[in-house]
Design an enzyme around this catalytic site. Structure first.
Site, PDB file in Angstrom:
ATOM      1  N   HIS A  73      20.164  84.117 101.954  1.00  0.00           N
ATOM      2  CA  HIS A  73      19.238  83.114 102.485  1.00  0.00           C
ATOM      3  C   HIS A  73      18.341  83.756 103.535  1.00  0.00           C
ATOM      4  CE1 HIS A  73      17.684  79.166 103.649  1.00  0.00           C
ATOM      5  NE2 HIS A  73      17.681  79.687 104.868  1.00  0.00           N
TER       6      HIS A  73
ATOM      7  N   ASN B 262       4.347  82.066  98.947  1.00  0.00           N
ATOM      8  CA  ASN B 262       3.808  81.251 100.032  1.00  0.00           C
ATOM      9  C   ASN B 262       4.655  81.484 101.278  1.00  0.00           C
ATOM     10  OD1 ASN B 262       1.816  80.024  98.381  1.00  0.00           O
ATOM     11  ND2 ASN B 262       3.332  78.581  97.585  1.00  0.00           N
TER      12      ASN B 262
ATOM     13  N   GLY C  55       1.498  76.365 102.060  1.00  0.00           N
ATOM     14  CA  GLY C  55       2.046  75.633 100.914  1.00  0.00           C
ATOM     15  C   GLY C  55       3.523  75.857 100.663  1.00  0.00           C
TER      16      GLY C  55
ATOM     17  N   HIS D 151      10.987  83.001  98.030  1.00  0.00           N
ATOM     18  CA  HIS D 151      10.899  83.002  96.568  1.00  0.00           C
ATOM     19  C   HIS D 151       9.574  83.571  96.112  1.00  0.00           C
ATOM     20  CE1 HIS D 151       9.644  79.060  98.148  1.00  0.00           C
ATOM     21  NE2 HIS D 151       8.756  79.036  97.174  1.00  0.00           N
TER      22      HIS D 151
ATOM     23  N   HIS E 101       6.972  83.338  93.124  1.00  0.00           N
ATOM     24  CA  HIS E 101       6.532  82.636  91.924  1.00  0.00           C
ATOM     25  C   HIS E 101       6.049  83.692  90.925  1.00  0.00           C
ATOM     26  CE1 HIS E 101       6.184  78.511  93.732  1.00  0.00           C
ATOM     27  NE2 HIS E 101       6.012  79.202  94.843  1.00  0.00           N
TER      28      HIS E 101
HETATM   29  P1  5GP Z   1       6.786  76.656  97.437  1.00  0.00           P
HETATM   30  O1  5GP Z   1       5.787  75.526  97.486  1.00  0.00           O
HETATM   31  O2  5GP Z   1       7.832  76.525  98.511  1.00  0.00           O
HETATM   32  O3  5GP Z   1       6.151  78.022  97.393  1.00  0.00           O
HETATM   33  O4  5GP Z   1       7.489  76.520  96.031  1.00  0.00           O
HETATM   34  C1  5GP Z   1       8.644  75.775  95.817  1.00  0.00           C
HETATM   35  C2  5GP Z   1       8.793  75.627  94.335  1.00  0.00           C
HETATM   36  O5  5GP Z   1      10.118  75.199  94.074  1.00  0.00           O
HETATM   37  C3  5GP Z   1       7.855  74.578  93.708  1.00  0.00           C
HETATM   38  O6  5GP Z   1       7.051  75.193  92.711  1.00  0.00           O
HETATM   39  C4  5GP Z   1       8.812  73.532  93.140  1.00  0.00           C
HETATM   40  O7  5GP Z   1       8.375  73.016  91.898  1.00  0.00           O
HETATM   41  C5  5GP Z   1      10.108  74.315  92.993  1.00  0.00           C
HETATM   42  N1  5GP Z   1      11.328  73.513  93.126  1.00  0.00           N
HETATM   43  C6  5GP Z   1      11.616  72.644  94.133  1.00  0.00           C
HETATM   44  N2  5GP Z   1      12.834  72.102  93.944  1.00  0.00           N
HETATM   45  C7  5GP Z   1      13.326  72.666  92.798  1.00  0.00           C
HETATM   46  C8  5GP Z   1      14.554  72.493  92.086  1.00  0.00           C
HETATM   47  O8  5GP Z   1      15.449  71.736  92.468  1.00  0.00           O
HETATM   48  N3  5GP Z   1      14.709  73.225  90.962  1.00  0.00           N
HETATM   49  C9  5GP Z   1      13.744  74.093  90.501  1.00  0.00           C
HETATM   50  N4  5GP Z   1      14.011  74.757  89.355  1.00  0.00           N
HETATM   51  N5  5GP Z   1      12.578  74.277  91.149  1.00  0.00           N
HETATM   52  C10 5GP Z   1      12.373  73.569  92.286  1.00  0.00           C
HETATM   53 ZN    ZN Z   2      18.808  79.243 100.962  1.00  0.00          ZN
END
Ligand code: 5GP
Ligand code: ZN
Length: 110
Positions: free
Chosen positions: A46, A85, A91, A98, A100
């Site tokens: 984490h 992000n 965002g 993570h 993308h």
């Molecule tokens: P961020 O906006 O933080 O860069 O991206 C978070 C991503 O996590 C988003 O694209 C959202 O769709 C994805 N996400 C959020 N909750 C979940 C989940 O419970 N399962 C999966 N597979 N994706 C998730």
């Molecule tokens: Zn975590």
């Protein structure tokens, strides 16, 4: 982190469609895909985001980056876009680092 969605995915407490995993990272399909192929690649550790990384994480980050072409390839794509992000203002919604990974059709210019 007990209240982190991605830690729960790693622990198997929240289901996900995993496409890759090893001892340091997992990759799974984004629940709300913004491209034909949209994966999330995360460390098992984490870490909240890029701005929480230190030099001690460099092997982990290099390891994750080096797996990306193979992970994308496992989903049938050679060309892909990566986005990280960092911070709510950029965002970021989930505060577990993570990457993308998106592709599958010609992506619009950035
Ligand atoms: P961020 O906006 O933080 O860069 O991206 C978070 C991503 O996590 C988003 O694209 C959202 O769709 C994805 N996400 C959020 N909750 C979940 C989940 O419970 N399962 C999966 N597979 N994706 C998730
Ligand atoms: Zn975590």
């Amino acid at each position: 982190m007990s209240d982190c969605i991605f830690c729960k995915i790693i622990a198997g407490e929240i289901p996900s469609q995993r496409v890759y995993e090893d001892d340091r990272m997992i990759a799974f399909k984004d629940i709300n895909p913004k491209a034909q192929v949209h994966l999330l690649v995360i460390p098992r550790l984490h870490v909240t985001g890029l701005d929480a990384l230190t030099a001690q994480h460099k092997d982990l980050i290099a390891h994750m980056m080096l797996q990306l072409p193979q992970i994308a390839g496992s989903q049938g794509i050679k060309d892909f876009r990566t986005i990280i992000n960092n911070g709510a203002g950029a965002g970021q919604e989930v505060f577990h680092l993570h990457i993308h990974v998106m592709g599958g059709k010609q992506l619009p210019g950035f």
